[in-house]
Write an enzyme that holds these catalytic residues in place. Structure first.
Site, PDB file in Angstrom:
ATOM      1  N   ALA A  19      40.915   2.706  45.010  1.00  0.00           N
ATOM      2  CA  ALA A  19      39.942   1.606  44.978  1.00  0.00           C
ATOM      3  C   ALA A  19      38.901   1.778  46.073  1.00  0.00           C
ATOM      4  O   ALA A  19      37.688   1.630  45.837  1.00  0.00           O
ATOM      5  CB  ALA A  19      40.659   0.266  45.135  1.00  0.00           C
ATOM      6  N   SER A  43      44.076   4.286  56.902  1.00  0.00           N
ATOM      7  CA  SER A  43      45.098   4.693  57.847  1.00  0.00           C
ATOM      8  C   SER A  43      46.021   5.715  57.206  1.00  0.00           C
ATOM      9  O   SER A  43      46.665   5.418  56.193  1.00  0.00           O
ATOM     10  CB  SER A  43      45.902   3.454  58.281  1.00  0.00           C
ATOM     11  OG  SER A  43      47.064   3.872  58.938  1.00  0.00           O
ATOM     12  N   ILE A  46      49.628   4.645  56.561  1.00  0.00           N
ATOM     13  CA  ILE A  46      50.034   3.770  55.446  1.00  0.00           C
ATOM     14  C   ILE A  46      49.692   4.480  54.149  1.00  0.00           C
ATOM     15  O   ILE A  46      48.525   4.756  53.870  1.00  0.00           O
ATOM     16  CB  ILE A  46      49.301   2.411  55.519  1.00  0.00           C
ATOM     17  CG1 ILE A  46      49.581   1.754  56.875  1.00  0.00           C
ATOM     18  CG2 ILE A  46      49.741   1.487  54.381  1.00  0.00           C
ATOM     19  CD1 ILE A  46      48.722   0.551  57.163  1.00  0.00           C
ATOM     20  N   GLU A  53      47.344   7.699  37.295  1.00  0.00           N
ATOM     21  CA  GLU A  53      47.011   9.037  36.778  1.00  0.00           C
ATOM     22  C   GLU A  53      46.421   9.006  35.377  1.00  0.00           C
ATOM     23  O   GLU A  53      45.942  10.009  34.893  1.00  0.00           O
ATOM     24  CB  GLU A  53      48.270   9.895  36.774  1.00  0.00           C
ATOM     25  CG  GLU A  53      48.808  10.108  38.174  1.00  0.00           C
ATOM     26  CD  GLU A  53      49.906  11.143  38.246  1.00  0.00           C
ATOM     27  OE1 GLU A  53      50.731  11.187  37.319  1.00  0.00           O
ATOM     28  OE2 GLU A  53      49.939  11.889  39.226  1.00  0.00           O
ATOM     29  N   ALA A  54      46.502   7.862  34.694  1.00  0.00           N
ATOM     30  CA  ALA A  54      45.991   7.806  33.326  1.00  0.00           C
ATOM     31  C   ALA A  54      44.853   6.799  33.271  1.00  0.00           C
ATOM     32  O   ALA A  54      44.897   5.762  33.931  1.00  0.00           O
ATOM     33  CB  ALA A  54      47.101   7.377  32.366  1.00  0.00           C
ATOM     34  N   LYS A  82      42.607  12.734  27.439  1.00  0.00           N
ATOM     35  CA  LYS A  82      43.516  11.737  26.846  1.00  0.00           C
ATOM     36  C   LYS A  82      42.830  11.106  25.646  1.00  0.00           C
ATOM     37  O   LYS A  82      41.725  10.568  25.775  1.00  0.00           O
ATOM     38  CB  LYS A  82      43.845  10.683  27.917  1.00  0.00           C
ATOM     39  CG  LYS A  82      44.645   9.500  27.395  1.00  0.00           C
ATOM     40  CD  LYS A  82      44.986   8.518  28.522  1.00  0.00           C
ATOM     41  CE  LYS A  82      45.595   7.238  27.994  1.00  0.00           C
ATOM     42  NZ  LYS A  82      45.798   6.217  29.018  1.00  0.00           N
ATOM     43  N   GLU A 348      49.076   0.649  29.410  1.00  0.00           N
ATOM     44  CA  GLU A 348      47.681   0.651  28.955  1.00  0.00           C
ATOM     45  C   GLU A 348      46.681   1.075  30.036  1.00  0.00           C
ATOM     46  O   GLU A 348      45.464   0.978  29.849  1.00  0.00           O
ATOM     47  CB  GLU A 348      47.253  -0.692  28.342  1.00  0.00           C
ATOM     48  CG  GLU A 348      47.984  -1.050  27.047  1.00  0.00           C
ATOM     49  CD  GLU A 348      47.543  -0.222  25.845  1.00  0.00           C
ATOM     50  OE1 GLU A 348      46.608   0.565  25.984  1.00  0.00           O
ATOM     51  OE2 GLU A 348      48.173  -0.355  24.772  1.00  0.00           O
ATOM     52  N   GLY A 351      44.424  -0.160  35.543  1.00  0.00           N
ATOM     53  CA  GLY A 351      44.194  -0.344  36.981  1.00  0.00           C
ATOM     54  C   GLY A 351      42.851   0.204  37.434  1.00  0.00           C
ATOM     55  O   GLY A 351      42.051  -0.503  38.067  1.00  0.00           O
TER      56      GLY A 351
HETATM   57  C1  LIG Z   1      53.540   2.187  39.205  1.00  0.00           C
HETATM   58  C2  LIG Z   1      52.065   2.161  39.032  1.00  0.00           C
HETATM   59  C3  LIG Z   1      51.462   2.960  38.062  1.00  0.00           C
HETATM   60  C4  LIG Z   1      50.087   2.915  37.860  1.00  0.00           C
HETATM   61  N1  LIG Z   1      49.526   3.671  36.884  1.00  0.00           N
HETATM   62  C5  LIG Z   1      48.211   3.569  36.654  1.00  0.00           C
HETATM   63  C6  LIG Z   1      47.598   4.337  35.655  1.00  0.00           C
HETATM   64  O1  LIG Z   1      48.215   5.165  35.000  1.00  0.00           O
HETATM   65  N2  LIG Z   1      46.278   4.160  35.443  1.00  0.00           N
HETATM   66  C7  LIG Z   1      45.546   3.282  36.172  1.00  0.00           C
HETATM   67  O2  LIG Z   1      44.343   3.143  35.914  1.00  0.00           O
HETATM   68  N3  LIG Z   1      46.090   2.572  37.156  1.00  0.00           N
HETATM   69  C8  LIG Z   1      47.397   2.696  37.414  1.00  0.00           C
HETATM   70  N4  LIG Z   1      47.945   1.984  38.429  1.00  0.00           N
HETATM   71  C9  LIG Z   1      47.081   1.206  39.304  1.00  0.00           C
HETATM   72  C10 LIG Z   1      46.425   2.163  40.313  1.00  0.00           C
HETATM   73  O3  LIG Z   1      47.403   2.979  40.901  1.00  0.00           O
HETATM   74  C11 LIG Z   1      45.704   1.381  41.382  1.00  0.00           C
HETATM   75  O4  LIG Z   1      44.819   0.509  40.756  1.00  0.00           O
HETATM   76  C12 LIG Z   1      44.921   2.319  42.262  1.00  0.00           C
HETATM   77  O5  LIG Z   1      45.734   3.324  42.796  1.00  0.00           O
HETATM   78  C13 LIG Z   1      44.243   1.568  43.371  1.00  0.00           C
HETATM   79  O6  LIG Z   1      45.076   1.293  44.410  1.00  0.00           O
HETATM   80  P1  LIG Z   1      44.420   0.695  45.710  1.00  0.00           P
HETATM   81  O7  LIG Z   1      43.418   1.658  46.242  1.00  0.00           O
HETATM   82  O8  LIG Z   1      43.995  -0.690  45.439  1.00  0.00           O
HETATM   83  O9  LIG Z   1      45.667   0.587  46.705  1.00  0.00           O
HETATM   84  P2  LIG Z   1      46.442   1.719  47.567  1.00  0.00           P
HETATM   85  O10 LIG Z   1      46.526   3.005  46.852  1.00  0.00           O
HETATM   86  O11 LIG Z   1      47.733   1.081  47.996  1.00  0.00           O
HETATM   87  O12 LIG Z   1      45.543   1.944  48.821  1.00  0.00           O
HETATM   88  C14 LIG Z   1      45.534   1.029  49.887  1.00  0.00           C
HETATM   89  C15 LIG Z   1      44.794   1.626  51.064  1.00  0.00           C
HETATM   90  O13 LIG Z   1      44.722   0.647  52.080  1.00  0.00           O
HETATM   91  C16 LIG Z   1      45.061   1.254  53.312  1.00  0.00           C
HETATM   92  N5  LIG Z   1      45.609   0.243  54.202  1.00  0.00           N
HETATM   93  C17 LIG Z   1      46.571  -0.675  53.932  1.00  0.00           C
HETATM   94  N6  LIG Z   1      46.818  -1.401  55.045  1.00  0.00           N
HETATM   95  C18 LIG Z   1      45.984  -0.938  56.016  1.00  0.00           C
HETATM   96  C19 LIG Z   1      45.768  -1.263  57.381  1.00  0.00           C
HETATM   97  N7  LIG Z   1      46.486  -2.208  58.011  1.00  0.00           N
HETATM   98  N8  LIG Z   1      44.842  -0.571  58.070  1.00  0.00           N
HETATM   99  C20 LIG Z   1      44.113   0.414  57.458  1.00  0.00           C
HETATM  100  N9  LIG Z   1      44.279   0.771  56.183  1.00  0.00           N
HETATM  101  C21 LIG Z   1      45.211   0.113  55.487  1.00  0.00           C
HETATM  102  C22 LIG Z   1      46.068   2.331  52.952  1.00  0.00           C
HETATM  103  O14 LIG Z   1      46.164   3.320  53.957  1.00  0.00           O
HETATM  104  C23 LIG Z   1      45.440   2.851  51.673  1.00  0.00           C
HETATM  105  O15 LIG Z   1      44.452   3.802  52.008  1.00  0.00           O
HETATM  106  C24 LIG Z   1      49.305   2.055  38.671  1.00  0.00           C
HETATM  107  C25 LIG Z   1      49.897   1.288  39.661  1.00  0.00           C
HETATM  108  C26 LIG Z   1      51.257   1.327  39.856  1.00  0.00           C
HETATM  109  C27 LIG Z   1      51.882   0.486  40.936  1.00  0.00           C
END
Ligand SMILES: Cc1cc2nc3c(=O)[nH]c(=O)nc-3n(C[C@H](O)[C@H](O)[C@H](O)COP(=O)(O)OP(=O)(O)OC[C@H]3O[C@@H](n4cnc5c(N)ncnc54)[C@H](O)[C@@H]3O)c2cc1C
Length: 506
Positions: A19, A43, A46, A53-54, A82, A348, A351
């Site tokens: 994200a 960080s 974390i 992945e899809a 895909k 589906e 995310g």
């Molecule tokens: C089991 C599973 C399967 C999924 N499969 C799919 C899929 O096939 N297709 C799809 O489109 N989506 C999928 N998703 C959703 C997708 O993985 C997420 O939407 C996407 O990875 C975005 O994650 P994010 O960046 O919001 O969070 P995260 O990947 O958790 O990133 C959070 C970031 O915040 C940082 N952070 C947190 N706390 C702090 C702090 N205190 N200080 C500094 N940095 C901090 C971390 O270091 C990290 O860089 C899946 C999700 C899950 C749980």
């Protein structure tokens, strides 16, 4: 005051998962280097979720916005293409269907194709619905190519998405964003300061003691929702009553047969959830999504390991969540994008789309430093509507099932669904009618594939189909079936397509 004076001067993105880097890349591309400063704080201590992945076809719009070369992107993320998702054992054990990206057949005389198909199907005179979808037929044969300029041929309209290594995707976007001027800071956010006057975010404090101020904050901190929830206490709407899965364990493995790469995700239902299979160039991604109320972690790992097609290439990685969404994804000067905004569940693959859509809405409603509440409310209304429609579509997979072979499935059969989903199912069950509402993400093709696949059987069909005599309907359906089949015959194997255009050097 002129809008020039009022422009946002600094944006801070907290989080460097998918994200964070998608947001940084898009903002850097659209805002350029001179509009305002963009800083991303992440960080290494974390970890990121890294299992997204899809994807779904809308991601091509994001790629176009960035202007990235698709072959280069697939190569660098060890990706594959895909054409849809295969659902196995969802309706009953032993059943399966494809949710393809792309139409079934073609509409005739302004009436949706499936009404003609329903009439013939009710007389037992047609092939399976998915045989009228090029995406489904090609996917099952392991074939893929991009659209060709071929007039009315279904080969002119091939909708596709990607599978990729999520860690490599984030790296790819990171390079893209940093090259375009995004400042990356490594450091853990340990405190968040609000302005006492109005509760807006003022700054975040890093472990090093550095204080980072901004006009606009984007919370991409994942499930922690450090800013929007941790600091601002925005509130969360819990959907676990209709989406009971709250845990996944992921274990990638080697492919059983590297000679063929099927261009689809597989979602295989289990007694307490489902297992995904995502083919990449160098490995296969697998994960068991389950409800912790119905199975414990050890048993889930054992079931997943038992079903791995090849040698594992990593340790089990557990992910835990609560399904639902933030009451407001945009609160004051903080916009939550990614898992901090909410999570429906991985079925589906929505995310990454929700991230992309959040970014697009943020661009459309980009604030000046005065922050108009009407812009914020519009963002939040659109976000809620989008999440709710996606939730309903995913709930459909669990609710419309004949499976009652475990407490999990009996729970799903009995759960109370939203009136809107019930109305969609009732409308289809009566005469096969399907409408896309309020610019919802999933179109009629998707609803049809899943409602039909999950075993809903309309009692009737649009009576205007009767204007055409049965023999003519049969002739046309046979023709469409033959065109689809011949079109698939001319397509190359997906593996060969990758070898030719985007093979990664691993
Ligand atoms: C089991 C599973 C399967 C999924 N499969 C799919 C899929 O096939 N297709 C799809 O489109 N989506 C999928 N998703 C959703 C997708 O993985 C997420 O939407 C996407 O990875 C975005 O994650 P994010 O960046 O919001 O969070 P995260 O990947 O958790 O990133 C959070 C970031 O915040 C940082 N952070 C947190 N706390 C702090 C702090 N205190 N200080 C500094 N940095 C901090 C971390 O270091 C990290 O860089 C899946 C999700 C899950 C749980």
């Amino acid at each position: 005051m002129s809008s020039k004076v009022n422009n946002i001067k600094k944006i801070v993105i907290v989080g460097g998962g998918t994200a964070g880097w998608m947001t940084a890349a898009a903002l850097a591309k659209v805002l350029g280097k001179n509009y305002c400063e963009i800083q991303l704080i992440e960080s290494d201590a974390i970890s990121t979720v890294s299992v997204g992945e899809a994807t779904i076809p809308q991601i091509s719009l994001f790629n176009k916005l960035l202007g990235i070369d698709e072959n280069d992107f697939v190569k660098k993320t060890k990706g594959t293409f895909k054409l849809g998702i295969e659902f196995i054992d969802w309706t009953k054990k032993g059943g399966g269907y494809m949710h393809p990206f792309g139409d079934h057949g073609t509409n005739m005389d302004a009436i949706q194709f499936h009404h003609f198909w329903l009439k013939m199907n009710q007389q037992g005179k047609v092939a399976d619905l998915e045989d009228y979808s090029l995406a489904a037929v090609a996917a099952r044969q392991g074939k893929f190519m991009r659209s060709q300029n071929m007039g009315n041929s279904p080969l002119s309209n091939i909708n596709y998405a990607f599978h990729f290594d999520a860690t490599l995707y984030a790296q790819y976007l990171r390079n893209f964003a940093v090259e375009r001027g995004v400042n990356r800071s490594e450091g853990k956010v340990v405190d968040v300061c609000l302005r006492s006057s109005d509760g807006f975010l003022d700054s975040v404090m890093l472990e090093s003691g550095e204080r980072v101020e901004a006009d606009l904050f984007v919370d991409c901190s994942g499930f922690k929702a450090l800013l929007i929830e941790g600091a601002m206490k925005t509130g969360f709407i819990d959907w676990s009553d209709v989406l009971p899965c709250d845990t996944a364990v992921a274990i990638p493995c080697k492919a059983k047969d590297p000679a063929i790469i099927y261009p689809f995700t597989q979602a295989k239902a289990q007694k307490t959830g489902w297992i995904w299979r995502i083919p990449l160039q160098h490995r296969v991604g697998n994960g068991y999504v389950y409800s912790s109320k119905f199975i414990n972690d050890d048993d889930a790992v054992a079931i997943l390991k038992d079903q791995l097609e090849g040698e594992p290439v990593g340790e089990p990685n557990f992910l835990r969540w609560k399904t639902g969404m933030r009451k407001k994804s945009w609160n004051k000067n903080c916009v939550a994008i990614g898992l901090s905004a909410g999570f429906v569940e991985p079925l589906e693959s929505t995310g990454l789309h929700l991230i992309q859509s959040g970014i697009a809405k943020l661009m459309g409603l980009f604030p000046h430093n005065g922050f108009d509440q009407i812009d914020i409310d519009t963002y939040n209304n659109q976000t809620s509507t989008e999440f709710e429609y996606i939730r309903d579509f995913i709930v459909l997979h669990y609710k419309a099932t004949d499976r009652d072979d475990s407490p999990f499935w009996r729970h799903c059969q009995n759960m109370e669904i939203s009136p809107r989903l019930q109305a969609k199912m009732d409308l289809y069950n009566a005469n096969g009618r399907i409408y896309r509402q309020d610019a919802e993400l999933f179109n009629e093709t998707s609803w049809l594939a899943v409602m039909h696949g999950q075993g809903l059987k309309p009692k009737g069909y649009n009576p205007l189909v009767d204007v055409m005599v049965d023999a003519e309907i049969e002739r046309r359906l046979t023709h469409i079936h033959s065109v689809i089949s011949k079109s698939a015959d001319t397509m190359p194997m997906h593996k060969d397509f990758i070898e030719k255009y985007c093979k990664s050097n691993f």
